[in-house]
Design an enzyme around this catalytic site. Structure first.
Site, PDB file in Angstrom:
ATOM      1  N   SER A 131       8.166  54.620 -12.628  1.00 43.65           N
ATOM      2  CA  SER A 131       6.869  55.126 -13.369  1.00 43.65           C
ATOM      3  C   SER A 131       6.936  56.558 -13.652  1.00 43.65           C
ATOM      4  CB  SER A 131       5.587  54.685 -12.441  1.00 43.65           C
ATOM      5  OG  SER A 131       5.774  55.406 -11.373  1.00 43.65           O
ATOM      6  N   LYS A 147       0.216  57.647  -3.384  1.00 41.51           N
ATOM      7  CA  LYS A 147      -0.519  56.951  -2.799  1.00 41.51           C
ATOM      8  C   LYS A 147      -0.901  57.236  -1.326  1.00 41.51           C
ATOM      9  CE  LYS A 147      -1.929  54.413  -5.444  1.00 41.51           C
ATOM     10  NZ  LYS A 147      -1.830  53.273  -5.925  1.00 41.51           N
TER      11      LYS A 147
HETATM   12  N1  PMP Z   1       3.506  54.867  -9.917  1.00 42.28           N
HETATM   13  C1  PMP Z   1       3.747  54.153  -8.832  1.00 42.28           C
HETATM   14  C2  PMP Z   1       5.047  54.098  -8.347  1.00 42.28           C
HETATM   15  C3  PMP Z   1       2.650  53.584  -8.267  1.00 42.28           C
HETATM   16  O1  PMP Z   1       2.780  53.127  -6.829  1.00 42.28           O
HETATM   17  C4  PMP Z   1       1.264  53.873  -8.705  1.00 42.28           C
HETATM   18  C5  PMP Z   1       0.281  53.382  -7.643  1.00 42.28           C
HETATM   19  N2  PMP Z   1       0.223  51.939  -7.868  1.00 42.28           N
HETATM   20  C6  PMP Z   1       1.221  54.630  -9.691  1.00 42.28           C
HETATM   21  C7  PMP Z   1       2.193  54.951 -10.429  1.00 42.28           C
HETATM   22  C8  PMP Z   1      -0.287  54.758 -10.142  1.00 42.28           C
HETATM   23  O2  PMP Z   1      -1.020  55.683  -9.546  1.00 42.28           O
HETATM   24  P1  PMP Z   1      -2.433  55.209  -9.446  1.00 42.28           P
HETATM   25  O3  PMP Z   1      -2.826  53.995  -8.664  1.00 42.28           O
HETATM   26  O4  PMP Z   1      -3.252  56.559  -9.039  1.00 42.28           O
HETATM   27  O5  PMP Z   1      -3.168  55.105 -10.994  1.00 42.28           O
END
Ligand code: PMP
Length: 488
Positions: A285, A43
């Site tokens: 994630s 991010k």
């Molecule tokens: N994993 C984590 C830990 C995140 O903080 C985010 C962003 N919210 C994402 C995945 C997903 O990324 P994106 O917002 O580009 O879809």
């Protein structure tokens, strides 16, 4: 190595790393390590992109407050960018996201306004919008802002093509939070590496993209209603309770070649395996994305090259279920290792005993007595001693005024003033340990005796006798000790 003009120049250009021990035979697996960004997550890219786009189009004025709803990583990235560029930042975040996230943002100078977990992702977005409207703040709008996918199209995807060559990658695997990564990377890969299949991963109990419910939007692009397929899931940063506007570009252009569900348990196991078998330390994630990539690898044609996006570092998850199997205490095995040599153990006391102090001189003895009589509460402390901090914390919370004599501070170094007072204290208190506390000229004892006196109400009575009333503080004074100092 060129010297960077600011921390912001270190965002992006994250490494793609080969998986050596976890990949099944016959396929090549790779991960893109977004933890290598300075704020520890993917991010950082969007934070810089949104702020600089708004600076360019004039929607963000110098010194204006920035506000955003975030599951944490965007807030951390924005806090870093805002700190460097001089914008105040207010973040709204559901209380259910990890404590580490709140503290990191506050450490970087942001204000974090928590929102009730029961109001989910839509609630924190609503709060940010209200704050922006009420106070005239700049709303970053990561879920709708085109600067979010744009930066991934211009940087993340370009880096991937540089590493694999055009048409060198068979599968790109990612989840979505805002969808910035999914939409931006797929935009450039479709154009410049059309053989690459895009795989979108979702929590198995919250398959919003694979569901045919159509998400409705407000005129400003924010989601008008929560998605009925959403359920709480453990992948922080993924799949809010709506399909963000940013994802629509990928959906409309049919860029998602496969949808893959993944369970929370498999995600956490994959994060642990990445750490323990590859030395790659990432969050939940990332574990989820890698778990999905592993499932894909088991059925993909021989020779396939698969890249999984790893969005952030595992340090953000110490307080979450990801670390449930990691104990603070020594395991039986660790205790056995400790006992396998003779010394420096908890079950054998240290050799050598107490340190020796020279005999106290009369001036130092007189000074300790005088100070104790002239002040209602005196505490002899060392600057970096955690027992001392704990007593101070208790006194401060209970509103007890005290005089602290910092024995090891620079002020007490001249002519070994602090050392002479320690000798005097040893004689008066009958122990060499610090802190030592005096109330109304009477020696109470060290941290333990002071905590006991507090818990038994005796400290309160002694203070009352000197017209000092205590404010409400912890019921058990021992709770002021850091956990590792709690009596065993
Ligand atoms: N994993 C984590 C830990 C995140 O903080 C985010 C962003 N919210 C994402 C995945 C997903 O990324 P994106 O917002 O580009 O879809």
């Amino acid at each position: 190595m060129a010297i960077k003009s600011s921390i912001l120049d270190t965002i992006g250009k994250t490494p793609v790393i080969r998986i050596n021990n976890l990949a099944p035979e016959g396929v090549e697996m790779f991960v893109k390590l977004e933890a290598a960004n300075p704020g520890g997550s993917v991010k950082d890219r969007l934070a810089l992109s949104i702020i600089e786009a708004a600076e360019r189009d004039g929607s963000l004025k110098p010194g204006q407050t920035v506000v955003e709803a975030t599951s944490g990583n965007t807030g951390i990235g924005l806090a870093m960018v805002c700190a460097q560029k001089g914008y105040p930042l207010v973040v709204t975040m559901a209380e259910s996201f990890s404590i580490e996230r709140r503290k990191l943002m506050r450490f970087l100078g942001a204000k974090v306004v928590l929102t009730p977990a029961s109001e989910k992702g839509t609630g924190m977005v609503k709060k940010a919008r209200e704050l922006a409207e009420t106070h005239g703040w700049f709303l970053a709008r990561q879920f709708e802002n085109p600067a979010n996918p744009d930066i991934h199209a211009k940087t993340t995807a370009v880096e991937i093509i540089e590493d694999f060559g055009p048409d060198g990658l068979d599968y790109f695997v990612t989840g979505f939070g805002t969808g910035g990564t999914l939409t931006g990377v797929s935009r450039t890969l479709r154009a410049d590496s059309p053989v690459t299949k895009i795989v979108a991963v979702e929590p198995e109990n919250a398959r919003l993209l694979a569901d045919d419910h159509v998400q409705s939007y407000n005129p400003d692009g924010s989601a008008a209603a929560a998605h009925p397929a959403w359920r709480p899931h453990p992948m922080q940063g993924w799949t809010p309770d709506f399909i963000p506007m940013v994802v629509q570009e990928a959906l409309t252009n049919k860029r998602i070649d496969a949808y893959q569900p993944i369970s929370g348990a498999a995600s956490m196991q994959a994060a642990r395996d990445l750490a323990r078998k590859e030395g790659i330390f990432v969050g939940t994630s990332a574990g989820a994305t890698f778990a999905a990539a592993l499932e894909l690898a088991r059925t993909a044609p021989k020779g396939s090259k698969i890249l999984a996006m790893l969005p952030d570092t595992g340090e953000r998850y110490l307080s979450t279920p990801l670390f449930d199997d990691v104990s603070e205490e020594m395991s039986d095995e660790e205790q056995a290792i400790s006992r396998s040599t003779a010394t420096v153990r908890f079950d054998v006391s240290a050799a050598g005993g107490a340190p020796s102090f020279p005999t106290a001189d009369d001036d130092a003895l007189a000074e300790v007595h005088r100070t104790a009589n002239e002040n209602a509460v005196v505490m002899y402390v060392l600057e970096w001693c955690e027992f001392c901090w704990s007593v101070r914390k208790m006194f401060e919370e209970a509103g007890i005024p005290y005089k602290a004599v910092e024995l090891d501070s620079v002020a007490y170094q001249k002519d070994n003033h602090g050392g002479r007072l320690r000798s005097a204290l040893k004689e008066i208190c009958g122990t060499h340990t610090i802190p030592q506390i005096f109330v109304g000229g009477t020696h109470i004892g060290g941290a333990t005796e002071t905590f006991d006196a507090y818990n038994a109400g005796e400290l309160g009575k002694m203070l009352e006798a000197r017209q000092i009333s205590m404010a409400a503080a912890a019921a058990n004074a021992y709770s002021y000790l850091p956990k590792w100092l709690h009596p065993r």
